[in-house]
Design a protein around this motif. Structure first.
Motif, short mmCIF file in Angstrom:
data_model
loop_
_atom_site.label_atom_id
_atom_site.label_comp_id
_atom_site.label_asym_id
_atom_site.label_seq_id
_atom_site.Cartn_x
_atom_site.Cartn_y
_atom_site.Cartn_z
N GLU A 19 0.83 -1.21 0.00
CA GLU A 19 0.00 0.00 0.00
C GLU A 19 0.87 1.26 0.00
O GLU A 19 0.55 2.24 -0.68
CB GLU A 19 -0.94 0.00 1.21
CG GLU A 19 -2.04 -1.05 1.14
CD GLU A 19 -2.86 -0.96 -0.14
OE1 GLU A 19 -3.27 0.16 -0.50
OE2 GLU A 19 -3.10 -2.01 -0.76
N VAL A 20 1.96 1.25 0.75
CA VAL A 20 2.87 2.39 0.74
C VAL A 20 3.52 2.52 -0.62
O VAL A 20 3.65 3.62 -1.17
CB VAL A 20 3.93 2.27 1.85
CG1 VAL A 20 4.92 3.43 1.79
CG2 VAL A 20 3.27 2.22 3.23
N HIS A 21 3.92 1.38 -1.19
CA HIS A 21 4.50 1.41 -2.53
C HIS A 21 3.54 2.07 -3.53
O HIS A 21 3.94 2.92 -4.31
CB HIS A 21 4.85 0.00 -2.99
CG HIS A 21 5.19 -0.08 -4.45
ND1 HIS A 21 6.45 0.19 -4.93
CD2 HIS A 21 4.41 -0.35 -5.54
CE1 HIS A 21 6.44 0.09 -6.26
NE2 HIS A 21 5.22 -0.24 -6.64
N LYS A 22 2.28 1.66 -3.49
CA LYS A 22 1.31 2.21 -4.43
C LYS A 22 1.11 3.71 -4.21
O LYS A 22 1.00 4.48 -5.17
CB LYS A 22 -0.02 1.47 -4.30
CG LYS A 22 0.01 0.05 -4.81
CD LYS A 22 -1.39 -0.56 -4.92
CE LYS A 22 -2.08 -0.68 -3.60
NZ LYS A 22 -3.39 -1.39 -3.69
N ALA A 23 1.07 4.12 -2.95
CA ALA A 23 0.84 5.54 -2.65
C ALA A 23 2.01 6.40 -3.08
O ALA A 23 1.83 7.55 -3.49
CB ALA A 23 0.59 5.71 -1.15
N TRP A 24 3.21 5.87 -2.99
CA TRP A 24 4.42 6.68 -3.26
C TRP A 24 4.98 6.48 -4.67
O TRP A 24 5.82 7.24 -5.11
CB TRP A 24 5.51 6.35 -2.24
CG TRP A 24 5.18 6.81 -0.85
CD1 TRP A 24 4.04 7.43 -0.43
CD2 TRP A 24 6.00 6.69 0.32
NE1 TRP A 24 4.09 7.70 0.91
CE2 TRP A 24 5.29 7.25 1.40
CE3 TRP A 24 7.27 6.14 0.56
CZ2 TRP A 24 5.80 7.31 2.70
CZ3 TRP A 24 7.79 6.18 1.83
CH2 TRP A 24 7.06 6.76 2.90
N ASN A 25 4.52 5.46 -5.37
CA ASN A 25 5.08 5.18 -6.69
C ASN A 25 4.50 6.09 -7.77
O ASN A 25 5.00 6.11 -8.89
CB ASN A 25 4.84 3.72 -7.07
CG ASN A 25 5.73 3.26 -8.20
OD1 ASN A 25 6.89 3.62 -8.28
ND2 ASN A 25 5.19 2.45 -9.09
N GLY A 26 3.46 6.84 -7.44
CA GLY A 26 2.85 7.73 -8.42
C GLY A 26 1.71 7.05 -9.15
O GLY A 26 1.70 5.83 -9.33
N VAL A 27 0.76 7.84 -9.60
CA VAL A 27 -0.45 7.31 -10.25
C VAL A 27 -0.09 6.49 -11.48
O VAL A 27 -0.68 5.44 -11.76
CB VAL A 27 -1.40 8.46 -10.63
CG1 VAL A 27 -2.61 7.93 -11.39
CG2 VAL A 27 -1.85 9.20 -9.36
N THR A 28 0.90 6.94 -12.23
CA THR A 28 1.30 6.24 -13.45
C THR A 28 2.64 5.55 -13.29
O THR A 28 3.28 5.19 -14.27
CB THR A 28 1.36 7.23 -14.63
OG1 THR A 28 2.32 8.27 -14.34
CG2 THR A 28 0.01 7.86 -14.88
N GLY A 29 3.09 5.35 -12.06
CA GLY A 29 4.37 4.68 -11.82
C GLY A 29 5.56 5.53 -12.22
O GLY A 29 6.59 5.00 -12.64
#
Length: 320
Positions: free
Chosen positions: A188-198
């Protein structure tokens, strides 16, 4: 995923001193100390294999932690502080007394000097120089990966550092393996910090034991894009490590005589025997040994990467 192998073992002695500032009600927790030593302290708190102490998060807790991580990532410290408390976490402003960089971290509130759930620790750098997430998902399993991650994060002045809170086999085989579990706080932290488009690149620090993998003799670095291809990032990293004097090997499923495999592996088959267990993923990963720590920390993009001399005291070992 991108990986880099460890080779030999040597222990590092690190002096550790943190200065705690008393926290008034509704005030941000503020600490000053050696950041790498702080990460070692947090690593020592993580649950061990077979401990049966890891608590799998509920769907609601996953959603709430994503909201918390997003608030911190956006710089909304007041909201993040309140949301952290509701999840039995604390938000800390940590000043590294080596670099004077200021990080904001999420840590479990301890009970009797122990974790209660094993969800991991996460540090965000609002003053980052490069949009890199350094991820250490196996700090109990891959030897000294916590140290590689902490140093890469510090030296690169990177965007974020993610570390797991329990051995991958804490409650049984793979039960807390956040590198593979889709329903983890780490993810979940990865998804929040990786950016909407990665848009932010994630580097995941792991290690290999030579006894378990048939890599070409003398391999220092193992790279992979995660889907069997040789991506532009893998090409650039391979060249960077080669220029820095390290023998790199790129895992891929292309024919051995494919031009790209010829370029990065000199024609050696990109599939060692036994095969690496690689799960296709949209994330960009790197696994690193200390011999290439500065190459990692200097990474920005495939077109502007520059090798540098390593700075850790010794090359660590790994277990995989």
């Amino acid at each position: 995923m991108i990986s880099i192998r460890f080779s030999s073992a040597a222990a590092a002695i690190v002096a550790f001193m943190v200065v705690w500032t008393p926290r008034p009600a509704d005030a941000l927790l503020i600490e000053v100390g050696d950041f790498v030593a702080e990460i070692e302290r947090l690593r020592d708190l993580t649950f061990t294999s077979g401990s049966d102490l890891y608590v799998a998060p509920t769907n609601q807790e996953l959603a709430d932690f994503n909201t918390l991580a997003s608030a911190l990532f956006s710089g909304n410290l007041a909201a993040a502080d309140a949301q952290a408390a509701a999840l039995n976490y604390e938000l800390v402003q940590f000043t590294d007394n080596v670099t004077n960089n200021v990080y904001h971290g999420l840590r479990e509130v301890l009970v009797g000097n122990q974790q209660t759930r094993g969800w991991g620790s996460y540090f965000n750098n609002l003053g980052n120089d490069v949009d890199i997430l350094v991820e250490a998902p196996h700090v109990r399993f891959d030897t000294r990966s916590w140290e590689i991650g902490a140093n890469a994060f510090r030296q690169a002045n990177a965007l974020g550092l993610l570390m797991n809170g329990a051995h991958r086999n804490a409650n049984g085989l793979g039960t807390a393996d956040v590198a593979h579990l889709a329903d983890s706080i780490f993810q979940e932290v990865h998804k929040a910090w990786n950016g909407v488009t990665g848009e932010n690149t994630a580097w995941s620090i792991h290690g290999f034991d030579d006894a378990n993998h048939n890599f070409p003799a003398g391999t220092d670095v193992v790279l992979s894009a995660g889907d069997g291809s040789i991506s532009p990032a893998v090409e650039a990293l391979d060249q960077q490590f080669t220029d820095a004097g390290f023998l790199s090997y790129a895992f891929n499923t292309l024919p051995a005589n494919d031009p790209l495999n010829q370029q990065v592996n000199d024609g050696v088959d990109g599939r060692p025997s036994p095969l690496l267990a690689v799960r296709p993923t949209s994330r960009a990963f790197i696994r690193a040994g200390s011999a290439v720590i500065s190459s990692i920390s200097k990474w920005n993009s495939p077109s502007v990467s520059t090798p540098a001399t390593g700075s850790l005291p010794a090359t660590p070992s790994a277990r995989r």
